[in-house]
Scaffold this motif. Sequence first.
Motif, PDB file in Angstrom:
ATOM      1  N   ILE A   1      62.852  26.514  53.110  1.00  0.00           N
ATOM      2  CA  ILE A   1      61.951  26.602  54.276  1.00  0.00           C
ATOM      3  C   ILE A   1      60.926  25.709  54.259  1.00  0.00           C
ATOM      4  O   ILE A   1      60.469  25.332  55.166  1.00  0.00           O
ATOM      5  CB  ILE A   1      61.674  28.261  54.173  1.00  0.00           C
ATOM      6  CG1 ILE A   1      62.868  28.933  54.412  1.00  0.00           C
ATOM      7  CG2 ILE A   1      60.568  28.435  55.364  1.00  0.00           C
ATOM      8  CD1 ILE A   1      62.482  30.629  54.257  1.00  0.00           C
ATOM      9  N   ALA A   2      60.364  25.344  53.059  1.00  0.00           N
ATOM     10  CA  ALA A   2      59.177  24.750  52.864  1.00  0.00           C
ATOM     11  C   ALA A   2      59.404  23.324  52.694  1.00  0.00           C
ATOM     12  O   ALA A   2      58.747  22.233  53.301  1.00  0.00           O
ATOM     13  CB  ALA A   2      58.103  25.117  51.756  1.00  0.00           C
ATOM     14  N   ASP A   3      60.678  22.907  52.366  1.00  0.00           N
ATOM     15  CA  ASP A   3      60.987  21.471  51.962  1.00  0.00           C
ATOM     16  C   ASP A   3      62.574  21.343  52.565  1.00  0.00           C
ATOM     17  O   ASP A   3      63.413  21.198  51.857  1.00  0.00           O
ATOM     18  CB  ASP A   3      61.202  21.416  50.560  1.00  0.00           C
ATOM     19  CG  ASP A   3      61.379  19.750  50.328  1.00  0.00           C
ATOM     20  OD1 ASP A   3      61.251  18.801  51.067  1.00  0.00           O
ATOM     21  OD2 ASP A   3      62.018  19.593  49.243  1.00  0.00           O
ATOM     22  N   PRO A   4      62.684  21.333  53.878  1.00  0.00           N
ATOM     23  CA  PRO A   4      64.035  21.302  54.485  1.00  0.00           C
ATOM     24  C   PRO A   4      65.021  20.157  53.999  1.00  0.00           C
ATOM     25  O   PRO A   4      66.132  20.501  53.786  1.00  0.00           O
ATOM     26  CB  PRO A   4      63.794  21.207  56.012  1.00  0.00           C
ATOM     27  CG  PRO A   4      62.359  21.595  56.337  1.00  0.00           C
ATOM     28  CD  PRO A   4      61.565  21.168  54.998  1.00  0.00           C
ATOM     29  N   ASP A   5      64.359  18.862  53.808  1.00  0.00           N
ATOM     30  CA  ASP A   5      65.331  17.968  53.355  1.00  0.00           C
ATOM     31  C   ASP A   5      65.371  17.631  51.851  1.00  0.00           C
ATOM     32  O   ASP A   5      66.024  16.797  51.232  1.00  0.00           O
ATOM     33  CB  ASP A   5      64.756  16.484  53.784  1.00  0.00           C
ATOM     34  CG  ASP A   5      63.129  16.358  53.530  1.00  0.00           C
ATOM     35  OD1 ASP A   5      62.624  17.199  52.630  1.00  0.00           O
ATOM     36  OD2 ASP A   5      62.518  15.017  53.506  1.00  0.00           O
ATOM     37  N   GLY A   6      64.703  18.609  50.996  1.00  0.00           N
ATOM     38  CA  GLY A   6      64.857  18.592  49.785  1.00  0.00           C
ATOM     39  C   GLY A   6      64.201  17.376  48.681  1.00  0.00           C
ATOM     40  O   GLY A   6      64.592  17.205  47.679  1.00  0.00           O
ATOM     41  N   SER A   7      63.270  16.768  49.451  1.00  0.00           N
ATOM     42  CA  SER A   7      62.692  15.645  48.790  1.00  0.00           C
ATOM     43  C   SER A   7      61.468  15.963  47.684  1.00  0.00           C
ATOM     44  O   SER A   7      61.548  15.134  46.885  1.00  0.00           O
ATOM     45  CB  SER A   7      61.935  14.750  49.879  1.00  0.00           C
ATOM     46  OG  SER A   7      60.925  15.574  50.490  1.00  0.00           O
ATOM     47  N   ARG A   8      61.226  17.181  47.425  1.00  0.00           N
ATOM     48  CA  ARG A   8      60.157  17.528  46.601  1.00  0.00           C
ATOM     49  C   ARG A   8      60.708  18.715  45.791  1.00  0.00           C
ATOM     50  O   ARG A   8      60.067  19.585  45.484  1.00  0.00           O
ATOM     51  CB  ARG A   8      58.740  17.772  47.320  1.00  0.00           C
ATOM     52  CG  ARG A   8      58.655  18.739  48.511  1.00  0.00           C
ATOM     53  CD  ARG A   8      57.510  18.604  48.861  1.00  0.00           C
ATOM     54  NE  ARG A   8      57.192  19.346  50.169  1.00  0.00           N
ATOM     55  CZ  ARG A   8      56.692  20.587  49.860  1.00  0.00           C
ATOM     56  NH1 ARG A   8      56.451  21.052  48.807  1.00  0.00           N
ATOM     57  NH2 ARG A   8      56.837  21.408  51.111  1.00  0.00           N
ATOM     58  N   THR A   9      62.134  19.134  45.702  1.00  0.00           N
ATOM     59  CA  THR A   9      62.577  20.357  45.062  1.00  0.00           C
ATOM     60  C   THR A   9      63.521  19.781  43.884  1.00  0.00           C
ATOM     61  O   THR A   9      64.222  19.188  44.234  1.00  0.00           O
ATOM     62  CB  THR A   9      63.302  21.125  45.973  1.00  0.00           C
ATOM     63  OG1 THR A   9      62.469  21.448  47.150  1.00  0.00           O
ATOM     64  CG2 THR A   9      63.949  22.477  45.326  1.00  0.00           C
ATOM     65  N   ILE A  10      63.389  20.522  42.818  1.00  0.00           N
ATOM     66  CA  ILE A  10      63.884  20.294  41.548  1.00  0.00           C
ATOM     67  C   ILE A  10      64.788  21.418  41.352  1.00  0.00           C
ATOM     68  O   ILE A  10      64.098  22.516  41.058  1.00  0.00           O
ATOM     69  CB  ILE A  10      63.179  19.988  40.367  1.00  0.00           C
ATOM     70  CG1 ILE A  10      62.389  18.569  40.664  1.00  0.00           C
ATOM     71  CG2 ILE A  10      64.051  19.647  39.172  1.00  0.00           C
ATOM     72  CD1 ILE A  10      61.567  18.279  39.336  1.00  0.00           C
ATOM     73  N   GLY A  11      66.160  21.364  41.084  1.00  0.00           N
ATOM     74  CA  GLY A  11      66.849  22.665  40.737  1.00  0.00           C
ATOM     75  C   GLY A  11      66.882  22.998  39.395  1.00  0.00           C
ATOM     76  O   GLY A  11      67.283  21.959  38.560  1.00  0.00           O
ATOM     77  N   VAL A  12      66.646  24.035  38.941  1.00  0.00           N
ATOM     78  CA  VAL A  12      66.887  24.478  37.145  1.00  0.00           C
ATOM     79  C   VAL A  12      67.749  25.581  37.102  1.00  0.00           C
ATOM     80  O   VAL A  12      67.622  26.632  37.692  1.00  0.00           O
ATOM     81  CB  VAL A  12      65.238  24.867  36.798  1.00  0.00           C
ATOM     82  CG1 VAL A  12      65.529  25.322  35.304  1.00  0.00           C
ATOM     83  CG2 VAL A  12      64.477  23.539  36.799  1.00  0.00           C
ATOM     84  N   ILE A  13      68.868  25.294  36.507  1.00  0.00           N
ATOM     85  CA  ILE A  13      69.996  26.421  36.171  1.00  0.00           C
ATOM     86  C   ILE A  13      69.820  27.144  34.935  1.00  0.00           C
ATOM     87  O   ILE A  13      69.908  26.339  33.796  1.00  0.00           O
ATOM     88  CB  ILE A  13      71.548  25.944  36.462  1.00  0.00           C
ATOM     89  CG1 ILE A  13      71.439  25.385  37.995  1.00  0.00           C
ATOM     90  CG2 ILE A  13      72.430  26.776  36.364  1.00  0.00           C
ATOM     91  CD1 ILE A  13      72.796  24.764  38.420  1.00  0.00           C
TER      92      ILE A  13
END
Length: 554
Positions: free
Chosen positions: A59-71
């Motif tokens: 929602i806040a970062d639609p293109d995923g340019s500043r999101t890191i996924g942690v599993i």
Amino acid sequence: MVDLPGITKVPVGDQPTDIEARIRTMILSYIKHETCIILAVTPANSDLANSDALQMARIADPDGSRTIGVITKLDIMDRGTDAKNFLLGNVIPLRLGYVGVVNRSQQDILNKCSIKEALAYEENFFRSRPVYHSLADRCGVPQLAKKLNQILVQHIRAVLPGLKARISAQLVAVAKEHASYGEITESKAGQGALLLSILAKYSEAFSSMVEGKNEEVSTSELSGGARIHYIFQSIFVKSLEEVDPCDGLTDEDIRTAIQNATGLKSALFVPEVPFEVLVRRQIARLLDPSLQCARFIYDELVKMSHRCMSRELQRFPFLRRKMDEVIGNFLREGLEPSETMIGHIIEMEMDYINTSHPNFIGGSKAVELAQQQIRSSRSSASIPRMKEGLDNDKLQASERTVKSRAILARSGANGFVPDQSVRPVTETERPGSAGGGTGTSWGISSIFGSSDNRSSIKENPTSKSHAEPIHSIDHSLSTIQLNEPPSVLRPSENHSEQEAIEISITKLLLRSYYDIVRKNIEDSVPKAIMHFLVNHTKRELHNVFIRKLYRYNN
């Protein structure tokens, strides 16, 4: 680093019923900023497509340019499953990628397992799983820390110049605002001097805005004195010029007024009384637009007073309110004499109808124009003549009597006695002479009589009996009963030639004199407003401020 809570789906204990909405709102308030890096943590034993963290991040970062996924929790996944596709970004791609970690379990925490021991267990876990050998750079807390450090440095380099520029601009603006407030004055004398300076600057700014000498001249719209000039010329004057002088007056109104002014007798000429009554009625209509003009100028001055509030006054909100109150009362006080003077101007125009004005059309000229209008209307109309026996001699005689009537009207109106040596009326000029028919000649026939009337009188045997006493009356005849006159009388619907000319003359006189008055009003009303309201405010505003505010301060 801000550790945000997970989303609570079901309220527990005394938690509010809308706890889920509250947590979502709080999370979005942080991650919506463009300078924020989002760390979206999802356990490996749940479906990644149902991850609340990734949903909020998208929602806040639609293109995923500043999101890191942690599993997390890779060590408790079901047997036969792994997180390889998740770590490669094949399920939900992110530009910054994914990192898988194994944290301490709750039992490890209870057994007081140290961080060092937990890291050793994590390293051993990934080494013992061949599926993760090719993803060594994406597995483990040390790899996550390294990746976060690299991303943070790159992010700072990208964001810092703009951030620094914004901070510098804000510092300059704050410093400028601080300088505009001036030095803090503690003494009474210093406060009084500062107050006088503020009042003087405000009064000067107000006068400059009215005169068009303001430094901040707008290029997009009219302001200050230009708006006042526009109201005078493009609204007030233009509106008066578009008004029909005879608006609201029908021919029946004029005809009724003329007949009421003649009284018992038919007039020899158009009486002055209906003209003066009607023209006063039309002049009175100029009062309302003149008062509206004064109100418009008052509103403009109030708006200008608000625009003159300088930044220096922001230091003193109480002083600003008092100044606004003082100038508001002062403008209202100036509006009252302006409206009074406008009322006097209209009353003066109504009290003295100056028919000797050099621009007034006059009676003889009005008669001539009225005859021309009647002749032109007859020639252009397709209606057949009502009577066929009129010849040129009668028409000329009628015109001569009309002109003589105008001369009588003009001389009577100016206080002169008509010349008694006017030649007698000839037989051809009499209304009842040959070719005369039943035509009228402006009531003169009612005074001098006609040859037909005199001859009829001689030949009618019954006319003699009217001059002698009546000795016998036949009572067998039925009594003639007259109809009572109605409570409201109107003139007859049929217009005579005389009445048509009278109405036309009256209209010409009304238009001529109304134009004279209109020009006087267009000139006098703006002068009254400028003198009593605008210029008075410019001259006295500073003195009023000192009387009302400086003494109050001391």
